[in-house]
Design an enzyme around this catalytic site. Structure first.
Site, PDB file in Angstrom:
ATOM      1  N   TYR A  51      -3.725  -5.917  -9.823  1.00  0.00           N
ATOM      2  CA  TYR A  51      -2.379  -6.586  -9.297  1.00  0.00           C
ATOM      3  C   TYR A  51      -0.914  -6.606 -10.139  1.00  0.00           C
ATOM      4  O   TYR A  51      -1.391  -6.612 -11.536  1.00  0.00           O
ATOM      5  CB  TYR A  51      -2.288  -7.765  -8.989  1.00  0.00           C
ATOM      6  CG  TYR A  51      -2.221  -7.776  -7.529  1.00  0.00           C
ATOM      7  CD1 TYR A  51      -1.451  -7.598  -6.558  1.00  0.00           C
ATOM      8  CD2 TYR A  51      -3.388  -8.646  -6.289  1.00  0.00           C
ATOM      9  CE1 TYR A  51      -1.081  -7.865  -5.541  1.00  0.00           C
ATOM     10  CE2 TYR A  51      -3.551  -8.690  -5.431  1.00  0.00           C
ATOM     11  CZ  TYR A  51      -2.279  -8.047  -4.533  1.00  0.00           C
ATOM     12  OH  TYR A  51      -2.236  -8.430  -3.425  1.00  0.00           O
ATOM     13  N   GLU A  53       2.766  -7.315 -10.077  1.00  0.00           N
ATOM     14  CA  GLU A  53       3.876  -7.536  -9.356  1.00  0.00           C
ATOM     15  C   GLU A  53       4.925  -7.631 -10.837  1.00  0.00           C
ATOM     16  O   GLU A  53       4.484  -8.597 -12.141  1.00  0.00           O
ATOM     17  CB  GLU A  53       3.619  -8.937  -8.679  1.00  0.00           C
ATOM     18  CG  GLU A  53       2.957  -8.783  -6.886  1.00  0.00           C
ATOM     19  CD  GLU A  53       2.622  -9.598  -6.452  1.00  0.00           C
ATOM     20  OE1 GLU A  53       3.338 -10.735  -6.176  1.00  0.00           O
ATOM     21  OE2 GLU A  53       2.623 -10.078  -5.612  1.00  0.00           O
ATOM     22  N   ASP A 200      18.572  10.253   1.264  1.00  0.00           N
ATOM     23  CA  ASP A 200      17.658   9.987   1.127  1.00  0.00           C
ATOM     24  C   ASP A 200      17.281  11.432   0.784  1.00  0.00           C
ATOM     25  O   ASP A 200      16.903  12.407   2.236  1.00  0.00           O
ATOM     26  CB  ASP A 200      17.258   9.289   2.827  1.00  0.00           C
ATOM     27  CG  ASP A 200      15.431   9.636   2.972  1.00  0.00           C
ATOM     28  OD1 ASP A 200      14.985  10.195   2.378  1.00  0.00           O
ATOM     29  OD2 ASP A 200      15.024   9.151   3.716  1.00  0.00           O
ATOM     30  N   THR A 226      10.872  10.316  -1.029  1.00  0.00           N
ATOM     31  CA  THR A 226       9.696  10.231  -1.397  1.00  0.00           C
ATOM     32  C   THR A 226       8.773  10.821  -2.034  1.00  0.00           C
ATOM     33  O   THR A 226       9.275  12.057  -2.475  1.00  0.00           O
ATOM     34  CB  THR A 226       8.705  10.619   0.727  1.00  0.00           C
ATOM     35  OG1 THR A 226       8.942  11.888   0.472  1.00  0.00           O
ATOM     36  CG2 THR A 226       9.147  10.165   1.753  1.00  0.00           C
ATOM     37  N   LYS A 229       5.648  15.605  -0.018  1.00  0.00           N
ATOM     38  CA  LYS A 229       6.519  17.186   0.700  1.00  0.00           C
ATOM     39  C   LYS A 229       6.901  18.176  -0.748  1.00  0.00           C
ATOM     40  O   LYS A 229       5.689  18.670  -1.107  1.00  0.00           O
ATOM     41  CB  LYS A 229       8.718  16.053   1.038  1.00  0.00           C
ATOM     42  CG  LYS A 229       7.428  15.499   1.654  1.00  0.00           C
ATOM     43  CD  LYS A 229       9.136  14.617   3.372  1.00  0.00           C
ATOM     44  CE  LYS A 229       8.613  14.091   4.220  1.00  0.00           C
ATOM     45  NZ  LYS A 229       9.287  12.093   4.190  1.00  0.00           N
ATOM     46  N   ARG A 235       1.787  10.462  -1.591  1.00  0.00           N
ATOM     47  CA  ARG A 235       2.371  10.044  -0.872  1.00  0.00           C
ATOM     48  C   ARG A 235       2.762   8.737  -1.098  1.00  0.00           C
ATOM     49  O   ARG A 235       1.722   7.675  -1.717  1.00  0.00           O
ATOM     50  CB  ARG A 235       1.157   9.251   0.297  1.00  0.00           C
ATOM     51  CG  ARG A 235       0.327  10.177   1.321  1.00  0.00           C
ATOM     52  CD  ARG A 235       2.213  11.058   1.840  1.00  0.00           C
ATOM     53  NE  ARG A 235       2.320  10.503   2.743  1.00  0.00           N
ATOM     54  CZ  ARG A 235       1.993  10.773   4.473  1.00  0.00           C
ATOM     55  NH1 ARG A 235       0.626  11.475   5.093  1.00  0.00           N
ATOM     56  NH2 ARG A 235       2.661  10.348   4.981  1.00  0.00           N
TER      57      ARG A 235
HETATM   58  N1  DSN Z   1       7.862  11.986   9.209  1.00  0.00           N
HETATM   59  C1  DSN Z   1       8.344  12.089   7.668  1.00  0.00           C
HETATM   60  C2  DSN Z   1       8.739  14.119   8.797  1.00  0.00           C
HETATM   61  O1  DSN Z   1       7.804  14.747   9.090  1.00  0.00           O
HETATM   62  O2  DSN Z   1       9.862  14.758   8.363  1.00  0.00           O
HETATM   63  C3  DSN Z   1       9.449  11.777   7.450  1.00  0.00           C
HETATM   64  O3  DSN Z   1       9.649  10.153   7.091  1.00  0.00           O
END
Ligand code: DSN
Length: 435
Positions: A51, A53, A200, A226, A229, A235
């Protein structure tokens, strides 16, 4: 995974089958990628026990000296990667990062302006079923239906809409927009209406870090992303500020009366505003991924991701497929299948039977429901990680075309599935599938 194999054979078997699925299929989901073994190893560590925080050096728990080191590494590497003043690497996901931004900038009922989900936007940018649409007054801009800007955002229309609805915040960013954004024009509109600008960059963060797309960092007031990607980490999410500034809401530090920096408000919005303890094993994996992304190899990879998407888009159009905006600038493309007589749902299922994974996706002004859709979204980040080049993607387009024109022909599916396996075997992914 010998211990897992013996203690929980069911979970073990499902994990092994998933690794095999990833090894043996063509992965074209635009938001997915394959992380390195180093990233996987960092995630599977005892840091999950801790933990922590608070922030490094200012925790609410003892025993944080090593996780402090890890989080500091993640933060400094992220700042270097995006050349920005400040970052918070604790958001558990992109949606959590976005929630902290709403909590910081808006009050319930406030108006903001974002890209319509049906035109490629994201759930957290004001969808009526998401907290962002439920708690706040979401207004939308979209893409053009026809004309020279068909499938693209017309900045003059964004300006008109902003002048009309007077948003307190404007969001940029998308889940299914194949073109780049004009951040300077967005900032000029935000300044004109007195809104804060939020980008974003979840889908394109890796391409931006590598310098392959326009960089929002000096134009947007705040940026979220994120870490998976195109950035190819675990993730997770994070929030960044290019040039930190005094918060415009007049919030002051209680003792000194000093006006707080925007970064301080966002730190508090992540914890204790939205989250409790950060996931330190995931933050360790973020640090590892950011180090990888600082390498020259990652720049080559990002360039190749875009070259591959462009080759794939051309190959689809040569075969008579209609791509929204007639192509792509980034890692993804959106195919409107209406002229092919097949829905997105049917296409996803038929391709899936051949081990080619895509997702059904609404196209602008879709006449079908989100569960059916008229389109599919396709991305190149994952297979580029495996080493695919344009010729390999063109071969995949040819296979996909065969499946999409014969969706119910089992012999076609079987033949393509065999070719997919053969192709994937030439580009090994993970070698740790155990018997
Ligand atoms: N769910 C994601 C996507 O597939 O684009 C975006 O957060």
């Amino acid at each position: 995974m010998e211990d897992l194999k013996h203690s929980d054979p069911e979970v073990y078997a499902a994990i092994q089958q998933e690794v095999e699925r990833q090894n043996d299929g063509v992965e074209l989901i635009a938001s997915e990628n394959f992380v390195s073994r180093a990233v996987l190893e960092a995630m599977g560590t005892a840091l999950t026990n801790k933990y922590a925080e608070g922030l490094p050096g200012k925790r609410y728990y003892g025993g944080c000296r090593f996780v402090d080191e890890v989080e500091d590494l993640a933060r400094s590497r992220a700042r270097e990667l995006f050349d920005c003043d400040w970052v918070n690497v604790q958001p558990h996901s992109g949606a959590s990062a976005n929630a902290a931004i709403y909590l910081t900038i808006l009050q319930p009922g406030d108006t903001f302006l974002g890209l319509d989900l049906a035109h490629g936007g994201h759930l957290t940018h004001g969808s009526p079923v998401n907290f962002s649409g439920l708690l706040y007054n979401a207004e939308y801009y979209g893409v053009e239906q026809e004309g020279p800007l068909a499938g693209r955002i017309d900045m003059e229309r964004v300006r008109e809409k902003a002048l009309q609805v007077q948003p307190k915040m404007i969001s940029i960013g998308a889940s299914a927009y194949p073109r780049d954004f004009d951040y300077e024009a967005f900032r000029a509109i935000a300044d004109e209406v007195g809104a804060l600008l939020w980008m974003d960059m979840a889908h394109t963060a890796g391409l931006i870090a590598a310098g392959e797309l326009n960089n929002p960092m000096k134009h947007a007031h705040v940026v979220s992303t994120t870490t998976h990607k195109t950035l190819r980490g675990p993730r997770g999410g994070m929030i960044l500020i290019g040039d930190d500034f005094e918060n415009p809401f007049g919030k002051v530090a209680p003792k000194s009366g000093r006006v707080k920096r925007m970064s301080e408000l966002l730190d508090s919005a992540v914890f204790p505003g939205m989250q409790g303890g950060p996931l330190m094993h995931v933050i360790a994996a973020k640090a590892v991924a950011f180090k990888e992304a600082l390498n020259e190899e990652f720049q080559d990879y990002s360039r190749q991701t875009i070259l591959n998407a462009s080759a794939m888009a051309d190959a689809f159009m040569d075969r008579g497929y209609h791509l929204v905006s007639d192509g792509t600038d980034n890692h993804l493309m959106l195919i409107d299948l209406r002229n092919k007589g097949i829905t997105g749902k049917q296409a996803e299922a038929a391709l899936g039977r051949a081990e080619i994974t895509v997702n059904k996706n609404m196209v602008p002004n879709d006449d079908k429901s989100p569960f059916v859709t008229s389109g599919i979204r396709i991305g190149t980040p994952a297979m580029t990680t495996r080493g695919f080049e344009p010729a390999n993607f063109v071969q995949v387009v040819e296979m996909m075309d065969r499946v999409l024109t014969n969706p119910d022909d089992e012999s076609v599916t079987l033949a393509v599935r065999g070719e997919v396996k053969e192709l994937c075997d030439q580009f090994p992914l993970y070698d740790f599938v155990l018997p």
